[in-house]
Motif scaffolding. Structure first.
Motif, short mmCIF file in Angstrom:
data_model
loop_
_atom_site.label_atom_id
_atom_site.label_comp_id
_atom_site.label_asym_id
_atom_site.label_seq_id
_atom_site.Cartn_x
_atom_site.Cartn_y
_atom_site.Cartn_z
N MET A 1 0.85 -1.19 0.00
CA MET A 1 0.00 0.00 0.00
C MET A 1 0.88 1.24 0.00
N GLY A 2 0.69 2.15 -0.96
CA GLY A 2 1.52 3.33 -1.07
C GLY A 2 1.20 4.36 -0.01
N ASP A 3 2.07 5.40 0.09
CA ASP A 3 1.89 6.42 1.12
C ASP A 3 0.59 7.19 0.94
N ILE A 4 0.28 7.55 -0.30
CA ILE A 4 -0.95 8.32 -0.56
C ILE A 4 -2.17 7.48 -0.23
N GLU A 5 -2.12 6.22 -0.65
CA GLU A 5 -3.24 5.31 -0.35
C GLU A 5 -3.37 5.10 1.15
N ASN A 6 -2.22 5.01 1.83
CA ASN A 6 -2.23 4.89 3.28
C ASN A 6 -2.96 6.06 3.92
N ILE A 7 -2.60 7.27 3.52
CA ILE A 7 -3.19 8.48 4.10
C ILE A 7 -4.70 8.51 3.85
N ASP A 8 -5.11 8.23 2.61
CA ASP A 8 -6.54 8.23 2.30
C ASP A 8 -7.27 7.20 3.14
N ASN A 9 -6.66 6.03 3.30
CA ASN A 9 -7.28 4.97 4.09
C ASN A 9 -7.42 5.38 5.55
N LEU A 10 -6.39 6.01 6.10
CA LEU A 10 -6.41 6.43 7.49
C LEU A 10 -7.39 7.57 7.72
N LEU A 11 -7.49 8.48 6.76
CA LEU A 11 -8.47 9.56 6.88
C LEU A 11 -9.89 9.01 6.89
N ALA A 12 -10.15 8.04 6.03
CA ALA A 12 -11.48 7.42 5.99
C ALA A 12 -11.77 6.69 7.31
N LEU A 13 -10.75 6.03 7.87
CA LEU A 13 -10.93 5.32 9.13
C LEU A 13 -11.18 6.31 10.27
N GLU A 14 -10.46 7.42 10.28
CA GLU A 14 -10.68 8.45 11.30
C GLU A 14 -12.13 8.96 11.24
N ALA A 15 -12.64 9.16 10.04
CA ALA A 15 -14.03 9.62 9.89
C ALA A 15 -15.00 8.58 10.45
N LEU A 16 -14.69 7.32 10.20
CA LEU A 16 -15.53 6.23 10.70
C LEU A 16 -15.52 6.19 12.23
N LEU A 17 -14.32 6.36 12.81
CA LEU A 17 -14.17 6.29 14.27
C LEU A 17 -14.59 7.57 14.96
N GLN A 18 -14.71 8.67 14.20
CA GLN A 18 -14.98 10.00 14.75
C GLN A 18 -13.87 10.44 15.69
N VAL A 19 -12.64 10.10 15.32
CA VAL A 19 -11.46 10.45 16.09
C VAL A 19 -10.36 10.86 15.10
N THR A 20 -9.74 12.02 15.33
CA THR A 20 -8.62 12.47 14.51
C THR A 20 -7.33 12.30 15.29
N PHE A 21 -6.44 11.48 14.79
CA PHE A 21 -5.21 11.15 15.51
C PHE A 21 -4.15 12.24 15.36
N HIS A 22 -3.39 12.47 16.43
CA HIS A 22 -2.21 13.32 16.35
C HIS A 22 -1.08 12.56 15.65
N ASN A 23 -0.97 11.27 15.97
CA ASN A 23 0.09 10.42 15.43
C ASN A 23 -0.55 9.31 14.61
N ARG A 24 -0.61 9.52 13.30
CA ARG A 24 -1.31 8.54 12.46
C ARG A 24 -0.53 7.24 12.32
N SER A 25 0.76 7.25 12.60
CA SER A 25 1.51 6.00 12.57
C SER A 25 1.00 5.04 13.64
N LEU A 26 0.47 5.59 14.73
CA LEU A 26 -0.12 4.76 15.77
C LEU A 26 -1.42 4.13 15.28
#
Length: 251
Positions: A1-26
């Motif tokens: 999974m590429g970096d851009i795809e990673n970011i898009d995936n994590l942003l979508a997951l944050e929206a689902l969880l209703q939580v915005t992470f400070h450290n997305r690597s976590l």
């Protein structure tokens, strides 16, 4: 999974969880199965976050049960807690949230992959996400997420009265006949890694209920639940007959 795809995936997951992470690597770590990083699993997989999340969820569930059911016994609370924090319920919550598409797993490195694997991954990642939220956002945000995503299941499980069907059935059978219910594996099907078991529960030689599942334990639990439903119907019919008999004129 590429970096851009990673970011898009994590942003979508944050929206689902209703939580915005400070450290997305976590957050990325919380959805990464060790099959994707076998050499660095301790640092990069969700295993230790899962351990933390399990403890946090259990604490919040216990507190919620204590506050919501003040008249329940310790045994009743324990049974309800055990059901709510079970793998089965966590898997259901994870599937309902839609976590599976976000999970990073190398299926080729797994010995088997089936519906049980999917459920197990969803349960694991749910716990890991709670751990990650706690570390990244703090205890209150983690508490809010647990309250939003997991605690409603306490009421649902309680209403279904499905907390410990084998224990409840045992009490009823002991009172009725003085003996213990017996469980028998009646059928096995499927391959070694994808078995299905059919279990029957008996009062002496009388079949009370059947259960079918991918483990003997779960099949037994389902059999006990069906037996309780059968006995409840029998009691209801007996009550109707008793009332009918009493309504007849006495000779």
């Amino acid at each position: 999974m590429g970096d851009i795809e990673n970011i898009d995936n994590l942003l979508a997951l944050e929206a689902l969880l209703q939580v915005t992470f400070h450290n997305r690597s976590l957050l990325l770590r919380a959805i990464t199965h060790h099959s994707c990083c076998s050499e660095t699993a301790l640092r990069d997989s969700y295993d230790t976050l899962e351990f933390l999340g399990d403890a946090i969820i259990s604490a919040h569930v216990v507190e919620y049960i204590y506050r919501s059911f003040p008249n329940a016994s310790e045994g009743d609370m324990t049974a309800l807690k055990s059901e709510v924090v079970s793998r089965r319920v966590f898997a259901l919550i994870g599937q309902q949230l839609g976590l599976f598409p976000f999970i990073r797993v190398d299926i080729a490195n797994l010995r088997t992959f089936n519906e049980r694997s999917r459920d197990s991954l969803c349960a694991d990642v749910l716990e890991a996400l709670v751990g990650a939220i706690h570390i990244d956002q703090g205890a209150e945000v983690a508490r809010d997420f647990v309250a939003r995503a997991i605690l409603p299941m306490v009421e649902q499980v309680s209403v279904q009265a499905d907390t410990n069907p084998k224990g409840r059935l045992q009490k009823i059978i002991l009172q009725r006949t003085g003996s213990l219910p017996r469980y028998r594996v009646l059928e096995q099907s499927g391959r070694n890694n994808d078995r299905i078991f059919l279990v029957g529960v008996y009062d002496q030689e009388t079949l009370l209920g059947l259960g079918k599942a991918s483990s003997i334990k779960e099949a037994g639990r389902l059999a006990a639940r069906e037996a309780l439903e059968t006995l409840q119907k029998q009691r209801g019919k007996a009550s109707i007959i008793d009332v009918g008999d009493e309504s007849q004129p006495q000779l």
